[in-house]
Design an enzyme around this catalytic site. Structure first.
Site, PDB file in Angstrom:
ATOM      1  N   ARG A  23      47.387  45.946  29.853  1.00 53.89           N
ATOM      2  CA  ARG A  23      46.755  47.032  29.087  1.00 53.89           C
ATOM      3  C   ARG A  23      46.800  46.750  27.590  1.00 53.89           C
ATOM      4  O   ARG A  23      45.844  46.972  26.881  1.00 53.89           O
ATOM      5  CB  ARG A  23      47.450  48.366  29.371  1.00 53.89           C
ATOM      6  CG  ARG A  23      47.374  48.806  30.779  1.00 53.89           C
ATOM      7  CD  ARG A  23      45.966  49.277  31.115  1.00 53.89           C
ATOM      8  NE  ARG A  23      45.599  48.798  32.411  1.00 53.89           N
ATOM      9  CZ  ARG A  23      44.489  48.141  32.665  1.00 53.89           C
ATOM     10  NH1 ARG A  23      43.622  47.899  31.731  1.00 53.89           N
ATOM     11  NH2 ARG A  23      44.227  47.725  33.874  1.00 53.89           N
ATOM     12  N   ASP A 128      35.048  42.533  35.188  1.00 59.94           N
ATOM     13  CA  ASP A 128      36.103  43.242  34.471  1.00 59.94           C
ATOM     14  C   ASP A 128      36.962  42.212  33.752  1.00 59.94           C
ATOM     15  O   ASP A 128      37.094  41.073  34.202  1.00 59.94           O
ATOM     16  CB  ASP A 128      36.959  44.084  35.430  1.00 59.94           C
ATOM     17  CG  ASP A 128      37.673  45.216  34.716  1.00 59.94           C
ATOM     18  OD1 ASP A 128      37.207  46.368  34.800  1.00 59.94           O
ATOM     19  OD2 ASP A 128      38.702  44.940  34.042  1.00 59.94           O
TER      20      ASP A 128
END
Ligand SMILES: C[S@@+](CC[C@H](N)C(=O)[O-])C[C@H]1O[C@@H](n2cnc3c(N)ncnc32)[C@H](O)[C@@H]1O
Length: 255
Positions: A23, A128
């Site tokens: 993240r 992604d």
């Protein structure tokens, strides 16, 4: 990370480390900074980044038929139009997370056509930045919450009973996963007739979004469609290249 926890109360250590690192890497790449120290400095200078970092920790939140009105529009107006023509139907789900979005699109086509015909004509590129979520996409197994909005007839026809609910592997073959960074890499296999990029550009700064929108325009076939997320806006030089097809669901058509 300790600094962020002390000064801003983000409970970073309560997240799984590999997930957290992924993240943080997503946010650092979006901002173009290298290394945690540089990122910590940026956090000091740009208070907005804290909110984005927080969001980033749940950034891969998704589900089948997320925002059902958007999928109703795809089902009623977009998919029939794309399928009615001849030739390949090329779709790009950009920032596809664990696959619920591209597989939902595949299900809309599966409602209308035999699966053999789908495999011959339909290609959904699902990209992604995060290799971890693409692993989940490849497994194509989902908990009950993810499939909550799948129409019951489709759930029964195309999933093995669960949880976990497993998507029909033949239908899953219409979706082609690829690790891909929207901020740096060109579109994988243009031209596309439909690009769906929802709840992704919101994490990028304005110049990056503008560049990306131009890339989307370049990657669409004439008359091709672009769908953004409900709170996302198309702006910059690319805006003039699109007609607004449906304002509520952020659907645009290349002129
Ligand atoms: C909130 S999810 C959206 C999933 C799906 N589009 C939806 O709306 O349900 C955002 C996804 O964008 C991905 N992402 C973030 N930055 C990216 C980048 N630079 N290139 C490609 N994908 C990115 C994240 O890894 C995450 O899986």
């Amino acid at each position: 990370m300790g600094k962020v926890e002390r000064e801003h109360g983000l409970a970073l250590s309560s997240y799984k480390q590999p997930c957290l690192r992924r993240r943080l890497a997503v946010r650092m790449r979006a901002r173009g900074v290298h290394g945690y120290a540089a990122y910590a400095l940026l956090l000091d200078r740009m208070p907005d980044e804290y909110d984005l970092l927080l969001d980033a920790l749940t950034i891969n939140v998704t589900r089948f038929f997320r925002n059902p009105e958007a999928f109703a529009l795809l089902r009623e107006r977009v998919v029939p139009r794309l399928w009615a023509g001849a030739g390949p139907v090329t779709v790009w789900s950009a920032g596809c997370a664990s696959g619920e979005e591209p597989y939902s699109i595949a299900l809309l086509f599966a409602e209308r056509a035999r699966i053999g015909a789908l495999n011959a004509r339909l290609r959904i590129d699902a990209t992604d930045l995060d290799p971890g979520v693409l692993e989940a996409l490849r497994r194509a197994e989902y908990p009950a919450a993810a499939v909550e909005h799948v129409p019951p007839a489709l759930l029964e026809r195309f999933f093995t009973p669960g949880p976990p609910y497993r998507l029909d592997p033949v239908l899953a073959r219409t979706v082609h996963p690829l690790v891909h960074d929207l901020t740096r890499e060109p579109p994988p296999q243009p031209p596309y007739r439909l690009i769906v990029c929802r709840n992704v550009v919101i994490y990028f700064d304005r110049p990056t979004q503008e560049r990306l929108f131009s890339r989307f325009a370049d990657a669409l076939a004439p008359g091709g469609l672009l769908m953004l997320g409900k709170v996302e806006t198309l702006f910059g030089p690319a805006r003039a290249r699109f007609e607004l097809e449906e304002p509520r669901e952020r659907l645009f058509r290349l002129r």
